[in-house]
Design a protein around this motif. Structure first.
Motif, mmCIF file in Angstrom:
data_model
loop_
_atom_site.group_PDB
_atom_site.id
_atom_site.type_symbol
_atom_site.label_atom_id
_atom_site.label_comp_id
_atom_site.label_asym_id
_atom_site.label_seq_id
_atom_site.Cartn_x
_atom_site.Cartn_y
_atom_site.Cartn_z
ATOM 1 N N GLY A 70 -17.396 18.154 -34.285
ATOM 2 C CA GLY A 70 -17.517 16.751 -33.890
ATOM 3 C C GLY A 70 -16.734 16.367 -32.649
ATOM 4 N N ALA A 71 -16.205 17.359 -31.933
ATOM 5 C CA ALA A 71 -15.355 17.060 -30.776
ATOM 6 C C ALA A 71 -16.108 16.318 -29.676
ATOM 7 N N TRP A 72 -17.349 16.694 -29.445
ATOM 8 C CA TRP A 72 -18.086 16.071 -28.342
ATOM 9 C C TRP A 72 -18.326 14.589 -28.607
ATOM 10 N N ALA A 73 -18.749 14.262 -29.813
ATOM 11 C CA ALA A 73 -18.986 12.854 -30.154
ATOM 12 C C ALA A 73 -17.682 12.071 -30.123
ATOM 13 N N LYS A 74 -16.613 12.690 -30.617
ATOM 14 C CA LYS A 74 -15.309 12.017 -30.597
ATOM 15 C C LYS A 74 -14.866 11.760 -29.160
ATOM 16 N N LEU A 75 -15.042 12.743 -28.304
ATOM 17 C CA LEU A 75 -14.654 12.599 -26.905
ATOM 18 C C LEU A 75 -15.446 11.475 -26.239
ATOM 19 N N MET A 76 -16.748 11.441 -26.464
ATOM 20 C CA MET A 76 -17.568 10.388 -25.873
ATOM 21 C C MET A 76 -17.196 9.021 -26.447
ATOM 22 N N SER A 77 -16.885 8.964 -27.727
ATOM 23 C CA SER A 77 -16.486 7.702 -28.345
ATOM 24 C C SER A 77 -15.188 7.184 -27.747
ATOM 25 N N GLN A 78 -14.282 8.083 -27.423
ATOM 26 C CA GLN A 78 -13.006 7.687 -26.822
ATOM 27 C C GLN A 78 -13.198 7.126 -25.418
ATOM 28 N N GLN A 79 -14.308 7.437 -24.785
ATOM 29 C CA GLN A 79 -14.566 6.944 -23.439
ATOM 30 C C GLN A 79 -14.891 5.451 -23.437
ATOM 31 N N ASN A 80 -15.159 4.891 -24.609
ATOM 32 C CA ASN A 80 -15.535 3.480 -24.670
ATOM 33 C C ASN A 80 -14.461 2.568 -24.082
ATOM 34 N N GLN A 81 -13.193 2.884 -24.290
ATOM 35 C CA GLN A 81 -12.132 2.044 -23.739
ATOM 36 C C GLN A 81 -12.141 2.085 -22.221
ATOM 37 N N LEU A 82 -12.344 3.265 -21.651
ATOM 38 C CA LEU A 82 -12.434 3.375 -20.190
ATOM 39 C C LEU A 82 -13.637 2.591 -19.673
ATOM 40 N N LEU A 83 -14.754 2.707 -20.359
ATOM 41 C CA LEU A 83 -15.955 1.981 -19.952
ATOM 42 C C LEU A 83 -15.730 0.472 -20.021
ATOM 43 N N LEU A 88 -20.471 -5.481 -7.283
ATOM 44 C CA LEU A 88 -19.706 -5.637 -8.525
ATOM 45 C C LEU A 88 -20.594 -6.106 -9.679
ATOM 46 N N ALA A 89 -21.607 -6.902 -9.387
ATOM 47 C CA ALA A 89 -22.551 -7.314 -10.438
ATOM 48 C C ALA A 89 -23.306 -6.097 -10.979
ATOM 49 N N GLU A 90 -23.693 -5.215 -10.071
ATOM 50 C CA GLU A 90 -24.364 -3.985 -10.516
ATOM 51 C C GLU A 90 -23.432 -3.147 -11.383
ATOM 52 N N MET A 91 -22.171 -3.032 -10.947
ATOM 53 C CA MET A 91 -21.182 -2.261 -11.712
ATOM 54 C C MET A 91 -20.978 -2.882 -13.098
ATOM 55 N N GLU A 92 -20.825 -4.195 -13.147
ATOM 56 C CA GLU A 92 -20.624 -4.880 -14.423
ATOM 57 C C GLU A 92 -21.829 -4.668 -15.344
ATOM 58 N N ASP A 93 -23.022 -4.803 -14.792
ATOM 59 C CA ASP A 93 -24.232 -4.615 -15.579
ATOM 60 C C ASP A 93 -24.336 -3.183 -16.107
ATOM 61 N N PHE A 94 -24.014 -2.218 -15.264
ATOM 62 C CA PHE A 94 -24.082 -0.814 -15.665
ATOM 63 C C PHE A 94 -23.150 -0.537 -16.845
ATOM 64 N N TYR A 95 -21.892 -0.945 -16.720
ATOM 65 C CA TYR A 95 -20.935 -0.650 -17.788
ATOM 66 C C TYR A 95 -21.238 -1.427 -19.061
ATOM 67 N N ALA A 96 -21.744 -2.643 -18.941
ATOM 68 C CA ALA A 96 -22.148 -3.397 -20.132
ATOM 69 C C ALA A 96 -23.296 -2.667 -20.848
ATOM 70 N N PHE A 97 -24.250 -2.160 -20.075
ATOM 71 C CA PHE A 97 -25.374 -1.416 -20.636
ATOM 72 C C PHE A 97 -24.887 -0.149 -21.354
#
Length: 161
Positions: free
Chosen positions: A89-102, A127-136
Protein backbone atom coordinates in the motif's frame (compact mmCIF):
# COMPACT_ATOMS: atom_id res chain seq x y z
CA UNK A 1 20.90 -13.06 -18.41
CA UNK A 2 19.93 -14.33 -14.93
CA UNK A 3 16.83 -13.10 -13.16
CA UNK A 4 18.90 -11.65 -10.28
CA UNK A 5 20.94 -9.51 -12.68
CA UNK A 6 17.78 -8.41 -14.50
CA UNK A 7 16.21 -7.40 -11.18
CA UNK A 8 19.36 -5.49 -10.11
CA UNK A 9 19.50 -3.72 -13.48
CA UNK A 10 15.82 -2.77 -13.30
CA UNK A 11 16.28 -1.55 -9.71
CA UNK A 12 19.23 0.63 -10.71
CA UNK A 13 17.24 2.03 -13.64
CA UNK A 14 14.37 2.97 -11.32
CA UNK A 15 16.82 4.50 -8.83
CA UNK A 16 18.33 6.63 -11.58
CA UNK A 17 14.88 7.81 -12.69
CA UNK A 18 13.89 8.66 -9.11
CA UNK A 19 17.15 10.54 -8.54
CA UNK A 20 16.63 12.50 -11.76
CA UNK A 21 13.16 13.33 -10.44
CA UNK A 22 14.58 14.83 -7.26
CA UNK A 23 14.88 11.96 -4.77
CA UNK A 24 18.19 11.72 -2.95
CA UNK A 25 20.27 9.18 -4.90
CA UNK A 26 21.06 6.80 -2.04
CA UNK A 27 17.45 6.80 -0.84
CA UNK A 28 16.37 6.02 -4.40
CA UNK A 29 18.82 3.11 -4.59
CA UNK A 30 17.71 1.72 -1.21
CA UNK A 31 14.02 2.04 -2.11
CA UNK A 32 14.54 0.36 -5.48
CA UNK A 33 16.58 -2.40 -3.86
CA UNK A 34 13.76 -3.15 -1.42
CA UNK A 35 11.11 -2.95 -4.12
CA UNK A 36 12.90 -5.36 -6.46
CA UNK A 37 14.21 -7.72 -3.76
CA UNK A 38 13.07 -11.34 -3.80
CA UNK A 39 13.49 -11.39 -0.01
CA UNK A 40 10.61 -10.42 2.27
CA UNK A 41 12.89 -8.29 4.47
CA UNK A 42 16.39 -6.86 4.29
CA UNK A 43 18.82 -5.65 6.94
CA UNK A 44 20.89 -2.47 6.81
CA UNK A 45 23.99 -4.68 6.48
CA UNK A 46 22.42 -6.44 3.48
CA UNK A 47 21.69 -3.08 1.86
CA UNK A 48 25.20 -1.82 2.58
CA UNK A 49 26.74 -4.90 1.00
CA UNK A 50 24.40 -5.10 -1.99
CA UNK A 51 24.63 -1.40 -2.86
CA UNK A 52 28.28 -0.94 -1.82
CA UNK A 53 27.48 2.10 0.32
CA UNK A 54 28.46 3.19 3.83
CA UNK A 55 26.51 2.46 7.02
CA UNK A 56 25.85 6.18 7.36
CA UNK A 57 24.41 6.35 3.85
CA UNK A 58 22.11 3.41 4.58
CA UNK A 59 21.04 4.98 7.88
CA UNK A 60 20.18 8.30 6.24
CA UNK A 61 18.28 6.65 3.41
CA UNK A 62 16.36 4.39 5.82
CA UNK A 63 15.35 7.41 7.91
CA UNK A 64 14.17 9.38 4.86
CA UNK A 65 12.25 6.44 3.38
CA UNK A 66 10.66 5.50 6.70
CA UNK A 67 9.37 9.05 7.19
CA UNK A 68 7.84 9.06 3.72
CA UNK A 69 6.19 5.64 4.18
CA UNK A 70 8.25 3.92 1.48
CA UNK A 71 10.01 1.66 3.96
CA UNK A 72 8.96 0.04 7.19
CA UNK A 73 10.84 -1.64 10.01
CA UNK A 74 9.51 -5.11 10.75
CA UNK A 75 10.20 -7.63 13.49
CA UNK A 76 12.44 -10.55 12.65
CA UNK A 77 12.12 -13.32 15.25
CA UNK A 78 15.51 -14.61 16.28
CA UNK A 79 17.41 -11.65 14.84
CA UNK A 80 18.85 -8.72 16.76
CA UNK A 81 19.17 -6.63 13.61
CA UNK A 82 16.52 -4.29 12.28
CA UNK A 83 14.78 -5.65 9.22
CA UNK A 84 13.15 -3.47 6.59
CA UNK A 85 10.74 -4.00 3.75
CA UNK A 86 8.87 -2.09 1.10
CA UNK A 87 5.37 -1.91 2.59
CA UNK A 88 2.13 -2.99 0.97
CA UNK A 89 0.00 0.00 0.00
CA UNK A 90 2.99 2.34 -0.13
CA UNK A 91 2.06 3.92 -3.45
CA UNK A 92 -1.47 4.84 -2.39
CA UNK A 93 -0.20 6.10 0.95
CA UNK A 94 2.43 8.23 -0.76
CA UNK A 95 -0.12 9.74 -3.15
CA UNK A 96 -2.54 10.35 -0.27
CA UNK A 97 0.16 12.24 1.61
CA UNK A 98 0.53 14.56 -1.37
CA UNK A 99 -2.91 16.00 -0.65
CA UNK A 100 -1.48 18.51 1.84
CA UNK A 101 1.03 19.77 -0.72
CA UNK A 102 -1.73 20.02 -3.32
CA UNK A 103 -3.95 21.94 -0.90
CA UNK A 104 -1.11 24.33 -0.10
CA UNK A 105 -0.45 24.94 -3.79
CA UNK A 106 -4.14 25.71 -4.29
CA UNK A 107 -4.19 28.08 -1.32
CA UNK A 108 -1.15 29.96 -2.62
CA UNK A 109 -2.80 30.27 -6.03
CA UNK A 110 -5.99 31.57 -4.42
CA UNK A 111 -4.06 34.17 -2.40
CA UNK A 112 -2.05 35.18 -5.45
CA UNK A 113 -5.19 35.48 -7.54
CA UNK A 114 -6.73 37.87 -5.00
CA UNK A 115 -3.50 39.90 -4.82
CA UNK A 116 -3.26 40.03 -8.63
CA UNK A 117 -6.67 41.68 -8.87
CA UNK A 118 -8.58 38.70 -10.23
CA UNK A 119 -8.40 36.58 -13.37
CA UNK A 120 -8.50 39.49 -15.81
CA UNK A 121 -4.82 40.37 -15.28
CA UNK A 122 -1.91 38.39 -16.80
CA UNK A 123 -0.78 37.06 -13.39
CA UNK A 124 -4.39 36.51 -12.37
CA UNK A 125 -5.09 34.45 -15.50
CA UNK A 126 -2.13 32.15 -14.74
CA UNK A 127 -2.99 31.91 -11.04
CA UNK A 128 -6.65 31.15 -11.82
CA UNK A 129 -5.52 28.24 -13.97
CA UNK A 130 -3.22 27.05 -11.17
CA UNK A 131 -6.01 27.33 -8.58
CA UNK A 132 -8.44 25.46 -10.84
CA UNK A 133 -5.90 22.71 -11.54
CA UNK A 134 -5.12 22.03 -7.88
CA UNK A 135 -8.79 22.18 -6.88
CA UNK A 136 -9.55 19.60 -9.59
CA UNK A 137 -6.71 17.31 -8.52
CA UNK A 138 -7.74 17.54 -4.85
CA UNK A 139 -11.30 16.59 -5.79
CA UNK A 140 -10.32 13.72 -8.06
CA UNK A 141 -7.31 12.15 -6.34
CA UNK A 142 -8.91 10.74 -3.14
CA UNK A 143 -11.73 8.92 -4.98
CA UNK A 144 -9.22 7.69 -7.56
CA UNK A 145 -7.00 6.22 -4.82
CA UNK A 146 -10.07 4.64 -3.19
CA UNK A 147 -11.09 3.06 -6.52
CA UNK A 148 -7.57 1.73 -6.98
CA UNK A 149 -7.59 0.21 -3.48
CA UNK A 150 -10.91 -1.50 -4.19
CA UNK A 151 -9.68 -2.78 -7.55
CA UNK A 152 -6.35 -3.96 -6.13
CA UNK A 153 -8.04 -5.72 -3.21
CA UNK A 154 -10.37 -7.52 -5.61
CA UNK A 155 -7.48 -8.58 -7.84
CA UNK A 156 -5.47 -9.82 -4.87
CA UNK A 157 -8.47 -11.80 -3.57
CA UNK A 158 -8.98 -13.36 -7.02
CA UNK A 159 -5.28 -14.31 -7.21
CA UNK A 160 -5.42 -15.96 -3.78
CA UNK A 161 -8.82 -17.60 -4.22
Amino acid sequence: MGHDKQLRDAAEKLALILAQGGMQRTAARVMASLLFSQRETTTAADLREELQISSGAVSGAVKQLTLSGLLERVPAPGSRRDHYRFPDGAWAKLMSQQNQLLATMGEVAEQGLAAAGGPSTPAGRRLAEMEDFYAFILRELPPLIDRWRTDFTAKRAADIG
